[in-house]
Design an enzyme around this catalytic site. Sequence first.
Site, PDB file in Angstrom:
ATOM      1  N   LYS A 265      34.283  19.960  45.375  1.00 51.84           N
ATOM      2  CA  LYS A 265      35.136  20.274  44.230  1.00 51.84           C
ATOM      3  C   LYS A 265      34.271  20.591  43.005  1.00 51.84           C
ATOM      4  CE  LYS A 265      39.097  17.321  45.424  1.00 51.84           C
ATOM      5  NZ  LYS A 265      40.190  18.321  45.443  1.00 51.84           N
ATOM      6  N   ARG A 339      45.597  15.859  54.862  1.00 50.80           N
ATOM      7  CA  ARG A 339      46.505  16.183  55.961  1.00 50.80           C
ATOM      8  C   ARG A 339      45.870  15.884  57.319  1.00 50.80           C
ATOM      9  NH1 ARG A 339      47.148  22.168  53.838  1.00 50.80           N
ATOM     10  NH2 ARG A 339      46.836  20.971  51.936  1.00 50.80           N
TER      11      ARG A 339
HETATM   12  N1  BES Z   1      43.251  15.180  46.836  1.00 49.77           N
HETATM   13  C1  BES Z   1      43.449  16.562  46.748  1.00 49.77           C
HETATM   14  C2  BES Z   1      44.749  16.934  46.027  1.00 49.77           C
HETATM   15  C3  BES Z   1      44.842  16.588  44.558  1.00 49.77           C
HETATM   16  C4  BES Z   1      44.434  17.504  43.602  1.00 49.77           C
HETATM   17  C5  BES Z   1      45.374  15.390  44.149  1.00 49.77           C
HETATM   18  C6  BES Z   1      44.540  17.191  42.264  1.00 49.77           C
HETATM   19  C7  BES Z   1      45.485  15.084  42.798  1.00 49.77           C
HETATM   20  C8  BES Z   1      45.066  15.988  41.863  1.00 49.77           C
HETATM   21  C9  BES Z   1      43.505  17.192  48.137  1.00 49.77           C
HETATM   22  O1  BES Z   1      42.758  16.574  49.115  1.00 49.77           O
HETATM   23  C10 BES Z   1      43.005  18.587  48.012  1.00 49.77           C
HETATM   24  O2  BES Z   1      41.885  18.752  47.639  1.00 49.77           O
HETATM   25  N2  BES Z   1      43.845  19.557  48.343  1.00 49.77           N
HETATM   26  C11 BES Z   1      43.496  20.925  48.281  1.00 49.77           C
HETATM   27  C12 BES Z   1      44.095  21.620  49.460  1.00 49.77           C
HETATM   28  C13 BES Z   1      43.619  23.035  49.662  1.00 49.77           C
HETATM   29  C14 BES Z   1      42.149  23.055  50.020  1.00 49.77           C
HETATM   30  C15 BES Z   1      44.434  23.650  50.764  1.00 49.77           C
HETATM   31  C16 BES Z   1      44.020  21.511  46.977  1.00 49.77           C
HETATM   32  O3  BES Z   1      45.107  21.112  46.525  1.00 49.77           O
HETATM   33  O4  BES Z   1      43.343  22.339  46.392  1.00 49.77           O
HETATM   34 ZN    ZN Z   2      40.714  17.236  49.154  1.00 53.10          ZN
END
Ligand code: BES
Ligand code: ZN
Length: 489
Positions: A265, A339
């Site tokens: 990230k 997921r």
């Molecule tokens: N934990 C994150 C989602 C999240 C983002 C929670 C911001 C709280 C605040 C999750 O694991 C994630 O990174 N999801 C990705 C999915 C994508 C790669 C399909 C996302 O939301 O960007």
């Molecule tokens: Zn994630």
Amino acid sequence: MKISFHSQALDKLALEALIVPLAVGGASKMPAELQSKIPQTAFASFQGKIGQHVAIFPNQGVLERIILVGLGDTQSDIALTERLRRSVAFGTRESLKLSASKIGIYLPETNETVLYESALMPILAAYRYEKHRSKKEDHKELEHLVLIGDKKLAKTRSILEWVAIIADSVRIARDLVNAPSNIMTPKRLAQAARTMMSGIKHCTIATWGLPELMRKKFGALLAVAQGSDEEPQLITLQYQPPAAKKTVVFVGKGVTFDTGGINLKPERGIEGMQMDMAGGAIVLTAVTAIAKLKLPIRVIAIVPATENMPSGAALKPGDIVTTLAGLTIEVANTDAEGRMILADALTYAADFKPDQIIDCATLTGAALVALGEEQAALIGNNSTFVDQIIKAGTVTGEELCRLPLTDDYREHVKSEIADVKNVGRKSNAGVISGAAFLEKFVPKDLPWAHIDLAGPAIRSYPRSYEPKGGTGWGVRLLIEYIHSCISEA
Ligand code: BES
Ligand code: ZN
Ligand code: ZN
């Protein structure tokens, strides 16, 4: 902290602050004994609107401060009960700021809901996460809460006991979410679950580490965990009261830190990712509360817990993983880890032969983009079930917005090289593709609902009874949902 109820004249009650929620136009309807204590000048800048308040310092009598807080009016689309929650919470925070710690709440009406909410909200509003500060902020703790009504309800005692249990479970959930990832590792989360259930009747817990997970082939959970030095855990907390006629499984995402993995990230996205186990925290604390409340329904919390880290051993984009269910996943993005671990947990959930499954996860940034911190997204395969969850949220003030899941969306997670792909189409229906993926791991005929609480799980700024940081959003919802099942079970 002590909670008590008082129905006698106000003159006899020594309080550091008395909070009086007042609706627009409500001043004239106030009982005479209260009216006589409030100077008319107080109403020059206070009409009872939401967010308004005025503090009065009477120079006679045993009340040190009176704080009028606005309850708003029916013009607002916020329900009266929610307005009451917010005004009581607001009044509590103002009282604490004014150094009051013995606080009274003047019930605008004496009924069970008003009593319950007016007792619970001050406790939730007074929460702070200060465990790791050697010097505490200079503020008062809420020490004694007195509810003041015009009559004592038959259920007063049981309502206040109920309040204490709910308040405690929300507090624990917030503590777990707020804890930094070096303290709240998967193992420590499992330990916390053990601590919270210990001594509660009809509760059992199992925590599996690497050897068990490998033996049982939790391939997706292990794949996410392989980049981390912390051992993953599968936490199963079960409450099985005798003669329960219904079984509900809650599955909660327990990522104790989400770096994104090799799809690391960026700086802005990584901040706060210790809260990525909020789903896990709320299912564990909700089951504990349900057991303490002795609700006659079998409820199980399943929490796959791991870190998502980049390392030489980490999962890489394009890898293919075999899940517990035997289905293969194309790992298109290592940041869609939630997921994956939920896939194995949902497969395992079916072993308990549940009547219903609810999974709770901070699954997508897309949920936050769509609904902000105000509501969670809800997707399910059974409308009656979904409606019942939404209704429970209406009761507790935890709002959910249903999104669709149809074949057109199921297309989004099709993979050319595996059974399913862990991401959908770029910047496209992110919440729904998350659910479309999860659905693959739920038996077809089983009522299932997915709650994406990435928005309301944490607040970037405080709001009434929710502090900044972990909110414990969903704890009250899950308990209320189970409570609402009693009549039908
Ligand atoms: N934990 C994150 C989602 C999240 C983002 C929670 C911001 C709280 C605040 C999750 O694991 C994630 O990174 N999801 C990705 C999915 C994508 C790669 C399909 C996302 O939301 O960007
Ligand atoms: Zn994630
Ligand atoms: Zn995540």
